[in-house]
Design a protein around this motif. Structure first.
Motif, mmCIF file in Angstrom:
data_model
loop_
_atom_site.group_PDB
_atom_site.id
_atom_site.type_symbol
_atom_site.label_atom_id
_atom_site.label_comp_id
_atom_site.label_asym_id
_atom_site.label_seq_id
_atom_site.Cartn_x
_atom_site.Cartn_y
_atom_site.Cartn_z
ATOM 1 N N VAL A 64 -2.029 -2.175 11.606
ATOM 2 C CA VAL A 64 -1.685 -2.706 10.288
ATOM 3 C C VAL A 64 -2.957 -3.098 9.536
ATOM 4 O O VAL A 64 -3.072 -2.889 8.316
ATOM 5 C CB VAL A 64 -0.731 -3.906 10.427
ATOM 6 N N ASP A 65 -3.943 -3.650 10.265
ATOM 7 C CA ASP A 65 -5.220 -3.982 9.621
ATOM 8 C C ASP A 65 -5.871 -2.731 9.049
ATOM 9 O O ASP A 65 -6.440 -2.753 7.927
ATOM 10 C CB ASP A 65 -6.158 -4.641 10.637
ATOM 11 N N ARG A 66 -5.790 -1.629 9.793
ATOM 12 C CA ARG A 66 -6.397 -0.396 9.291
ATOM 13 C C ARG A 66 -5.642 0.123 8.065
ATOM 14 O O ARG A 66 -6.243 0.697 7.134
ATOM 15 C CB ARG A 66 -6.421 0.662 10.405
ATOM 16 N N VAL A 67 -4.319 -0.081 8.076
ATOM 17 C CA VAL A 67 -3.532 0.352 6.919
ATOM 18 C C VAL A 67 -3.973 -0.406 5.668
ATOM 19 O O VAL A 67 -4.125 0.164 4.571
ATOM 20 C CB VAL A 67 -2.031 0.162 7.174
ATOM 21 N N THR A 68 -4.163 -1.726 5.837
ATOM 22 C CA THR A 68 -4.534 -2.540 4.663
ATOM 23 C C THR A 68 -5.918 -2.160 4.119
ATOM 24 O O THR A 68 -6.215 -2.414 2.947
ATOM 25 C CB THR A 68 -4.530 -4.038 5.025
ATOM 26 N N LYS A 69 -6.746 -1.552 4.938
ATOM 27 C CA LYS A 69 -8.091 -1.167 4.482
ATOM 28 C C LYS A 69 -8.164 0.270 3.984
ATOM 29 O O LYS A 69 -9.244 0.749 3.614
ATOM 30 C CB LYS A 69 -9.078 -1.356 5.640
ATOM 31 N N ASP A 70 -7.018 0.946 4.024
ATOM 32 C CA ASP A 70 -6.973 2.320 3.535
ATOM 33 C C ASP A 70 -7.170 2.311 2.015
ATOM 34 O O ASP A 70 -6.622 1.468 1.297
ATOM 35 C CB ASP A 70 -5.624 2.945 3.893
ATOM 36 N N GLU A 71 -7.978 3.262 1.484
ATOM 37 C CA GLU A 71 -8.286 3.312 0.039
ATOM 38 C C GLU A 71 -7.032 3.493 -0.785
ATOM 39 O O GLU A 71 -6.891 2.926 -1.885
ATOM 40 C CB GLU A 71 -9.276 4.449 -0.241
ATOM 41 N N ARG A 72 -6.097 4.260 -0.289
ATOM 42 C CA ARG A 72 -4.871 4.482 -1.043
ATOM 43 C C ARG A 72 -4.094 3.190 -1.201
ATOM 44 O O ARG A 72 -3.536 2.902 -2.265
ATOM 45 C CB ARG A 72 -3.991 5.512 -0.315
#
Length: 587
Positions: A64-72
């Motif tokens: 989820v942390d990686r999702v929040t850092k996704d540019e999109r």
């Protein structure tokens, strides 16, 4: 039960009890060990589950942390913060969930409105309260997938970073059979997971590593107890194939506290049952061998101990029956041999003592007979002597008076000679007691004859005697000589009459008393002392001024000839009772 049987029974019971005690103790110990092993296996599985749960939770949080850092996602957050249209992002969650390998993913605005939902696309616009847990650890959550569908998942909530961000990511993984399949359960142990998604128990909510649980209803009681109490519970269940299981139900709570799922750890009791059956089989075998050994030991002991003891018992019975010369073989030098030797010595001494006693009694009897006969004959001889002397004196002094004195003397001589004949007849009767001519009769008939014979004379005495008869209404069958029995009972009635010169009550009773017919003749006379009662049946003993002392001896002889017994019960001043027991003649 003889001694040999008692020894066999004692040894057999001892072996059985010892084997049973050992088997019971071992069985309890084995059960305790298996219970300890069961608890250890359960604790290990629970720890493994919790470790996997924690690992999966951390992994979900990282994704989820990686999702929040996704540019999109960052552009989406910026656009929505500046009034962008949320409708254009309706399918964005599905793309992100597939890319980051998440089963659930929702993008939620700051006010809780769902912008995009991977698991339920039609859920946009609804509120999602889980954003309150943003930044916290992962948690369990019941996720609704439609009107009638829901799943349990492990979720994490994170806010998209940025000063102007107004977007949250709520994502997670399913907690299902795939999750359980990643756990390594030892042989004999199985993990189940029940989703607490319905108010009542639903078998479809129970799953295992293999998926479907066919006999889910068997676990309902343990699951319901844990659901209602929120506490761990234990139970024992039996599966469809007859296998017994120890079941432990552990509650899994949501972040806000309620039980959202129940973890079940089922440990098979097959090894315990097999061990107990094996112990039981060994116990049966040992008990059988022990009983066989007990039989052999008892036979050996019987040959060394019980057989000599039985011989001693048989010899003792022979002595009791009158064979005082019996001897037993001395087969050993031990205690039993000493006992046999002592028994033989005792019988030899008994024979000698019996001979001396018989000789003493014979001498005493002849002495008593001589004394009684002398006493009885002395009384009539004295008047005879006086009469003869008077006749001789009259002849010498006055021949004229001789005829008168002679006539009186002849009369006196005749009376005294008759008295002598009576005395001699009594002694003769005692010496010639006839052998009983027995026949089966009702003793009530003999008693009735005695009552008819004496009752009239009792009432006509100067001091009347009342006769009270208490005769059983039922038949009193005996095998006796009716005439001899009538004579014996009459003698007792005459004794009772003599004991009551001033009148009184004579009571005659007769009734069944076990295997005997008991007849009692009691008076209310002056009674007798204990010493007089002991000598009462001795020949020639009497408490009367007149009599030979042979009446009660004759009565005792008649009763003994009929295999009966007679006893006297008396106390000074309280009357006397003669009690006769005759064996019943069974028909």
């Amino acid at each position: 039960m003889n001694l040999r049987q008692k020894i066999l029974l004692t040894f057999s019971l001892t072996v059985v009890l010892v084997v049973a005690a050992v088997a019971w103790t071992v069985s309890l110990r084995v059960r305790s060990l298996f219970e300890t092993l069961d608890r250890d296996r359960t604790a290990a599985l629970v720890n493994q589950f919790l470790h996997e749960y924690q690992r999966r939770g951390e992994e979900v949080a990282q994704r989820v942390d990686r999702v929040t850092k996704d540019e999109r996602v960052a552009r989406m957050a910026y656009d929505l913060a500046h009034g962008g249209d949320a409708a254009i992002y309706l399918t964005e969650s599905s793309i992100l969930a597939q890319e980051y390998q998440l089963d659930y993913l929702e993008l939620v605005e700051a006010d809780g409105s769902i912008v995009s939902s991977a698991q339920w696309p039609a859920h946009f616009g609804y509120k999602e309260p889980a954003i309150a847990k943003a930044g916290g650890p992962s948690f369990l959550k019941e996720e609704t997938l439609g009107q009638d569908r829901s799943e349990t998942g492990l979720f994490a909530v994170r806010a998209v970073p940025g000063a102007e961000s107004a977007l949250y990511v709520v994502a997670g993984e399913r907690l299902d059979s795939a999750f359980l399949a990643n756990l390594s359960a030892p042989a004999g142990s199985t993990l189940y997971l029940y989703r607490n998604s319905t108010p009542s128990f639903d078998a479809n909510n129970l799953t295992s590593a293999s998926g479907v649980v066919s006999d889910a209803a068997r676990y309902q009681n343990a699951i319901d107890r844990t659901r209602s109490s929120g506490l761990q519970s234990n139970a024992r269940v039996t599966t469809g194939d007859g296998e017994s299981l120890n079941l432990t139900a552990i509650p899994l709570r949501a972040a806000n506290g309620p039980v959202i799922a129940v973890l079940l750890v089922a440990n098979s009791r097959k090894e315990l049952v097999e061990a107990q059956q094996h112990i039981r089989a060994i116990a049966y075998g040992v008990a059988g061998v022990g009983i066989l050994f007990a039989v052999l030991i008892s036979l050996w002991i019987a040959a060394r101990v019980s057989r000599p003891v039985e011989q001693l018992a048989q010899a003792a019975r022979a002595v009791a029956a009158g064979d005082w010369e019996v001897q037993v073989p001395v087969g050993s030098n031990g205690e039993v041999g000493l006992l046999a030797e002592a028994f033989n010595r005792m019988t030899r001494e008994l024979v000698g003592q019996r001979e001396r006693l018989v000789q003493s009694e014979r001498v005493a009897a002849w002495r008593e007979l001589a004394r009684r006969l002398a006493h009885e004959l002395k009384n009539p001889l004295f008047p005879l002597q006086l009469t003869v002397e008077n006749m001789v004196r009259a002849k010498q002094v006055s021949p004229e008076m001789f005829e008168e004195v002679f006539a009186e003397g002849v009369a006196a001589l005749t009376d005294e000679i008759a008295n002598l004949k009576t005395i001699i007849g009594r002694f003769n009767d005692f010496s010639k007691m006839p052998k009983p001519q027995v026949s089966e009769i009702d003793l009530r008939d003999v008693l009735a004859r005695v009552i008819r014979l004496y009752q009239p004379s009792l009432a006509q005495r100067e001091h009347p005697i009342e006769m009270v008869a208490k005769i059983s209404a039922d038949a009193l069958p005996v095998s006796v000589d009716a005439e001899l029995m009538h004579r014996a009972l009459s003698n007792l009635v005459l004794n009772a009459m003599d004991a009551m010169p001033d009148g009184g009550t004579l009571t005659m009773t007769a009734e069944r008393n076990g295997s005997n017919v008991r007849t009692t003749i009691a008076d209310t006379g002056h009674g007798m002392t204990a010493e007089e009662c002991e000598r009462l049946f001795t020949p020639y003993y009497t408490t009367k001024q007149e009599g030979t002392g042979l009446g009660l001896a004759i009565v005792q002889s008649v009763i003994a000839d009929h295999h009966g017994a007679i006893v006297v019960e008396s106390n000074p001043g309280s009357g006397t009772a003669f009690v006769i027991d005759l064996p019943v003649k069974e028909t």
